[in-house]
Design an enzyme around this catalytic site. Structure first.
Site, short mmCIF file in Angstrom:
data_model
loop_
_atom_site.label_atom_id
_atom_site.label_comp_id
_atom_site.label_asym_id
_atom_site.label_seq_id
_atom_site.Cartn_x
_atom_site.Cartn_y
_atom_site.Cartn_z
N GLU A 1 0.83 -1.23 -0.06
CA GLU A 1 -0.16 -0.19 0.07
C GLU A 1 0.84 1.27 -0.02
OE1 GLU A 1 -2.99 -0.48 3.12
OE2 GLU A 1 -4.24 -1.56 1.68
N GLU B 1 -6.57 -7.60 -1.00
CA GLU B 1 -7.05 -8.02 0.45
C GLU B 1 -8.47 -7.65 0.44
OE1 GLU B 1 -4.99 -5.48 3.26
OE2 GLU B 1 -2.88 -5.77 2.34
C1 GAL Z 1 -4.58 -2.64 5.07
C2 GAL Z 1 -3.17 -3.36 5.05
C3 GAL Z 1 -3.04 -4.52 5.70
C4 GAL Z 1 -3.92 -4.47 6.89
C5 GAL Z 1 -5.33 -4.30 6.79
C6 GAL Z 1 -6.38 -4.20 7.69
O1 GAL Z 1 -4.55 -1.66 4.64
O2 GAL Z 1 -2.37 -3.43 3.83
O3 GAL Z 1 -1.52 -4.80 6.01
O4 GAL Z 1 -3.36 -3.72 7.83
O5 GAL Z 1 -5.27 -2.98 6.12
O6 GAL Z 1 -7.57 -4.02 7.28
#
Ligand code: GAL
Length: 667
Positions: free
Chosen positions: A154, A312
């Site tokens: 990110e 994710e």
């Molecule tokens: C994302 C991040 C992950 C984790 C996740 C939690 O933004 O890439 O490492 O922190 O959020 O929702």
């Protein structure tokens, strides 16, 4: 019918998530692999935050644990999206190189003990990041589990902008490149004759730190461009190292589309082999599935329509929203399949196993703290073993879009700088309102950059394009002249890339195309509304519109522009340009859009119950209809073919039970 090339090295829909074995004793790893197999997991992202473990002291490496983990995964038939761990430098980098520390706009040096607390322009960071990337690439280039490289994590998240002395120097260098070493050109572009800001030497230029009053907007825009490029340079450096070692392994990094304001992802998308996105539901919002669909459509669009990876999302609640609402039964699958419907070729979660310690211990996971006796685990297994394997034939097929909405990060930056005519001008709000209208009308949207070809679309919506370059204006004129239908929102076409007002009456870049001028902006007071004919209500904004070729479709009936045109229509060449000069919400836009659709030759599907999302896909062998029932009521839709999840054949309708998803291969 089109088929998109598959994502190299992925031979099925990918299922899995972020895997952080370093947070667990080694005894758990074999159990993890067994559970992954039971859940149908076939891809995990490993090593994202493990720099300090892999390089415990400068130039001293320990890959022993990662070797074991990758070996276990490979033995279990699980492929690896291997990360470069450069999102979190080890504590020793801050100690040995204090100049890597992140500085905010007030000059405060931000602390460690968190993540991504480093300056993106630091040469010491760049050198250290290149070293660990080189070491990982050399060690694992030939590892049979390696499917994909996951660079960093990110970019543009929490350390998007750094105002330290090193960043200021790097900003000056970047400006020299942008202005061909010509300080007079910079002075002209930044309008430094205003407030006596003229620069006589490059070293006088500063990053736009906190100042007593509004800082030069052109300077701020260039700093945002510079910062996006600084992160991009970091990405490219790692990508090039990886490509040198493994030319055939695709390289990606996880974007945060629609929610990251600081990176110009149109520029970034051209640099990755595969676009990947992270998306988290805005859990408290009742209409959060519309926002999900919007982000997925934007992701597909920056990917140029090619397949992309959902890198994710969450199985249930996150830990970082004010109130972390758990997903209801079935929501995990609906959310996952909504991304898939809109072009994702993976369903990956943050995270495999819920952490017991650290800042994210209350974040959901595929394996919750409660283990395999939980509802979430059962839903994870059902999705991975019963549903996704039946949807594999969607890979490589194309989402069919009905219309385009323009999206431009630079215009977003510009419209939300300080001292605009109203604090209520909000780029994302306008995009979301327009998107919601089309979503509710069951139309599928591509997003487009204002300077790229729009010829594929019968309708193009311009939610708010305050910053409109001459190239974008030409593009829109050409599009309409050739027969396109354009719908433009207020406060578009006002300034160029340097935040300089286009010459003449508003909206300078678009007035010929729209067939009108705006005599005066008439922003409204907080809570004030204006009424339009047909009883429509607008708020936030009104304008004194003077027709110059356009016709008034709806007029204001009260308020500061009473009697004047509120919604207009202009025939231009073979097409039509519509203009809406006040803020209409998605419901009110519903009174304007039917005529616009009709002119564009678009017929929204009817007979579909509200709350049922529809997406069409097209492939070389078949077309597909994906229906997601977000409601508590069963629905029946017209469709003939084979339903892939149940295997049922549909003579002329498909039943979509409450809360379920159905995918029909059409015959
Ligand atoms: C994302 C991040 C992950 C984790 C996740 C939690 O933004 O890439 O490492 O922190 O959020 O929702």
């Amino acid at each position: 019918m089109v088929q998109r090339p598959p994502i190299p090295r992925l031979d099925q829909l990918a299922y899995g998530g972020d895997y952080n074995p370093e947070q667990w004793p080694a005894e758990v790893w074999a159990q993890d692999v067994a559970l992954m197999r039971a859940a149908g997991v076939n891809l995990v992202s490993v090593g994202i935050f493990s720099w300090a473990l892999l390089e415990p002291a400068p130039d001293e490496f320990d890959f022993s644990w990662l070797d074991k983990v990758l070996g276990l995964l490979h033995d279990g038939g699980i492929r690896v999206d291997l990360a470069t761990p450069t999102a979190v430098p080890p504590a020793w980098l801050r100690r040995t190189h204090p100049d890597t520390r992140l500085v905010d706009r007030t000059g405060a040096v931000l602390g460690g003990g968190a993540r991504q607390s480093f300056c993106p322009s630091s040469p010491a960071y760049a050198q250290a990041a290149a070293r660990i990337t080189e070491a990982i690439a050399a060690r694992y280039a030939d590892h049979p589990a390696l499917a994909l490289w996951h660079v960093h994590n990110e970019y543009g998240g929490v350390n998007a902008l750094c105002y330290c002395a090193g960043s200021t120097e790097a900003f000056r260098d970047w400006l020299r490149g942008r202005y061909d070493d010509d300080l007079a050109a910079l002075n002209a572009a930044w309008g430094t004759s205003f407030w006596g800001q003229r620069y006589g030497d490059w070293t006088e230029i500063e990053a736009p730190t906190a100042a007593p009053t509004a800082v030069n907007p052109a300077q701020q825009l260039d700093f945002l461009r510079f910062s996006s490029d600084a992160h991009l340079a970091n990405f490219r450096r790692e990508r090039d190292i990886l490509r040198r070692h493994t030319p055939d392994v695709p390289v990606t990094t996880n974007f945060m589309l629609a929610n990251c304001k600081t990176l110009d992802y149109w520029r970034w998308a051209d640099e990755v082999d595969v676009v990947a996105n992270d998306h988290y539901l805005q859990a408290e919002r009742a209409d959060n599935v519309i926002e999900l669909a919007m982000c997925a459509d934007l992701t597909r669009s920056v990917a140029g329509g090619r397949p992309w990876l959902l890198m994710e999302h969450s199985t249930s609640a996150v830990n970082w929203q004010p109130r972390n609402i758990a997903k209801r039964p079935g929501e995990l699958a609906r959310n996952s399949l909504a991304h898939l419907a809109r072009g994702a070729e993976s369903v990956l979660f943050f995270q495999w196993r819920a952490a017991r310690f650290g800042a994210e211990k209350f974040h959901s996971a595929m394996v919750p703290h409660g283990g395999t006796g939980t509802r979430i685990w059962r839903e994870v297994v059902a999705l991975g073993t019963e549903v996704l394997p039946r949807l594999d034939e969607l890979r490589g097929t194309t989402v069919v879009a009905d219309a385009a909405i323009l999206w431009d990060w630079q215009s977003w930056w510009a419209v939300e700088l300080e001292w605009r005519p109203s604090v209520d001008l909000d780029f994302r709000e306008r995009v979301e309102a327009c998107y919601e209208r089309l979503w509710r009308d069951r139309l599928t949207v591509d997003f487009a950059h204002p300077e790229r070809s729009l010829d594929d679309y019968p309708l193009v919506v311009v939610p708010s394009l305050y910053l409109t370059t001459p190239a974008a204006a030409d593009n829109l004129r050409r599009y309409v002249a050739r027969g396109g239908t354009l719908l433009v929102s207020y406060f578009s076409g006002i300034v160029d890339a340097t935040d300089t007002v286009h010459p003449g009456a508003y909206p300078g870049a678009l007035r010929e195309l729209l067939g009108l001028t705006v005599d005066e902006f008439l922003p409204l007071r907080a809570g004030e509304t204006v009424t339009l004919a047909q009883g429509l209500t607008g708020d936030v904004w009104a304008e004194a519109v003077e027709l110059a070729g356009a016709e008034a479709v709806l007029r204001y009936t009260d308020g500061p522009a009473a009697g004047g045109p509120a919604v207009t229509r202009h025939s231009y060449g073979a097409g039509t340009a519509w203009y809406v000069s006040t803020r209409l919400d998605a419901a009110a836009l519903g009174s304007v859009l039917p005529r616009v659709y009709a002119e564009a030759g678009i017929a929204p599907p009817d007979g579909v119950p509200g709350g049922v999302e529809l997406v069409r896909r097209s492939g070389p062998a078949a077309d597909y209809l994906i229906a997601i029932n977000h409601t508590g009521d069963d629905a029946v839709l017209p469709a003939a073919g084979t339903e892939l999840i149940t295997g049922a054949s549909c003579a002329d309708t498909v039943a979509v039970p409450a809360g379920q998803v159905r995918v029909v291969r059409r015959e």
